[in-house]
Design an enzyme around this catalytic site. Structure first.
Site, PDB file in Angstrom:
ATOM      1  CG  ASP A  32      -7.910  -3.273  -3.113  1.00 63.32           C
ATOM      2  OD1 ASP A  32      -8.298  -4.331  -3.711  1.00 63.32           O
ATOM      3  OD2 ASP A  32      -8.463  -2.681  -2.118  1.00 63.32           O
ATOM      4  CG  ASP A  78      -2.165  -0.902   0.997  1.00 64.30           C
ATOM      5  OD1 ASP A  78      -2.689  -0.928  -0.034  1.00 64.30           O
ATOM      6  OD2 ASP A  78      -2.183  -1.556   1.865  1.00 64.30           O
TER       7      ASP A  78
END
Length: 476
Positions: A217, A149
């Site tokens: 994602d 992330d």
């Protein structure tokens, strides 16, 4: 890409209806709601809400280590530690406001009061200070190699810090974060590992040597990689394109690969309704991620993939235009929506418009992006009751000579503050109606709340409209 190079579409019935609405709207009153949308996107209340949270750190002795994520039942932000994946979004929102102030100053509280004094607003130097203050402790995240992330944690603020101010520390963090993220690349699978472990009440993956988990994602982290390590980003995009997209152009959330062979072991969900359903935010991540990839590569296949995902998203929208959290989950009166999915998808559709502006479908995606945000704002924008005021200084200073300053200007030590004009408590976020996770087997389920990245992409949408020169050309 010329119009002749744009592939033809195999539209399903719902998409055909959407295109018919677009055709009727262009010749009719489709742009009627847009002035209301423009007011929402660039209102004083939007800026004041961000400032009211940011300015809490003005008097702190140390830079923040906690960052807002979502709101509780009272509309109050719940904070997470700086190493959580959403930490970059609130500072990113602050940098979006700084970007508006620098590149599009007319969009920031442009109205004048009747006494010819400007509407109170934070000074640019104050905003610049808070941008750096809120990000001082985030640079260390660029060293993390235990998460995919980093694009979310670093890029929203560091890219703008470099682009707007040539901030050397931000540049160094972008380079370091890209290399940290690249450490998760596997040559055999040709992609980045998303999660090391994944545990729900239904399944448990705890051994990274046995499972290589990749989520849709991750496409949004590639912008960071393209900036520094192009070939790795390209390989990951191609692997995602191969494994995460179904024949009907919906997306899988999670794909588990064999690290030794690269073969697919399983495809399932971690935040959607079921393994075979289409989680709305995952679809939105795909739209924007593949469009960012197209912008870097100019490879037509990525543009086609993004269009396919966007067309599916548009075709699945309910009549009121706001996506449910999962497109194929049963709909009841209690079914949650996801405004974050709407905002991310709308930003992706603007990129589609940018890429296809000379093709027949270009304006269609602009129309759908504006409609998606307009519908979401109409239902889930928190009341725009926050505004700036000037709080007069309580100290008196001696000034010589007498009368050298206008008494209305105070003594130079007045403070700017935010007030809420509503008699009831108002949510601290700009938007409500987001859903972090509603998967029935999730360890914890969150829905119907404000969410920091719903606000971030709402602000980004406004900045993209300004950057594309669309304000004033879309009926506003």
């Amino acid at each position: 890409m010329s119009p002749s190079e744009v592939p033809s579409r195999g539209d399903d019935f719902n998409l055909i209806k959407a295109r018919a609405r677009y055709a009727n709207g262009v010749n009719g009153t489709a742009n009627a709601p847009l002035p209301h949308l423009m007011e929402a996107l660039y209102s004083e209340s939007v800026v004041a809400k961000i400032w009211s949270i940011a300015s809490k750190a003005l008097s702190s002795s140390k830079p923040p280590i906690l960052y807002p994520e979502y709101t509780d039942n009272d509309g109050t932000y719940v904070y997470r530690t700086l190493d959580f994946w959403t930490s970059g979004f609130f500072p990113g929102s602050m940098y979006l406001l700084l970007e508006r102030l620098i590149r599009h100053p007319q969009s920031i509280l442009g109205s004048e009061s009747t006494d010819n004094h400007s509407t109170p607003r934070p000074h640019r130097l104050q905003l610049e200070h808070l941008c750096r203050w809120w990000t001082t402790n985030l640079h260390q995240n660029s060293l993390k190699r235990d998460t995919h992330d980093l694009g979310f944690m670093i890029a929203p603020w560091a890219m703008r810090a470099w682009e707007l101010q040539r901030d050397a520390a931000a540049y160094n963090s972008l380079v370091m974060a890209a290399h940290s993220l690249a450490s998760r690349f596997n040559v055999t699978t040709q992609c980045l590992r998303s999660w090391d472990v994944c545990i729900t009440n239904r399944y448990s993956y705890t051994d990274p040597s046995q499972d290589f988990l990749v989520i849709i994602d991750n496409m949004l982290n590639l912008d960071l990689l393209f900036w520094e390590l192009y070939k790795i980003a390209l390989a990951h995009a191609r692997t995602t394109q191969k494994h995460h997209i179904r024949d009907d152009h919906s997306t899988f959330h999670v794909v588990n690969l064999d690290a030794d062979t690269g073969s697919v072991k399983a495809k399932f969900t971690n935040q959607g309704f079921s393994d075979s359903s289409c989680w709305a935010r995952g679809q939105a991540w795909g739209i924007m991620g593949f469009m960012q990839t197209f912008e870097w590569t100019q490879e037509a296949s990525f543009l086609t993939t993004a269009r396919d995902l966007a067309d599916y998203f548009i075709a699945q929208l309910p009549l009121d235009g706001v996506p449910y959290w999962d497109f194929t989950a049963p709909v009841t009166d209690a079914s949650p929506r996801d405004t974050s999915a709407a905002m991310v998808a709308a930003c992706g559709m603007l990129l589609l418009h940018k890429a296809l502006k000379d093709a027949p479908d270009g304006d269609f995606y602009l129309f759908e992006a504006m409609k998606l945000v307009d519908c979401t704002v109409a239902r889930f924008l928190t009341p725009p009751t926050a505004r700036f005021i000037t709080v007069p200084s309580t100290s008196d200073v001696l000034v010589y000579p007498s009368g050298c300053i206008d008494g209305r200007d105070g003594d130079g030590f007045d403070k700017i503050s935010v007030i809420n004009e509503s008699s009831t408590k108002v949510c601290e976020t700009i938007m409500q109606g987001a859903t972090i996770n509603n998967y029935e087997f999730a360890p914890r389920r969150w829905s119907n709340h404000g969410l920091v990245y719903a606000d971030y992409y709402f602000l980004l949408f406004g900045n993209m409209l300004l950057d594309l020169g669309l304000i004033g050309t879309t009926g506003c």
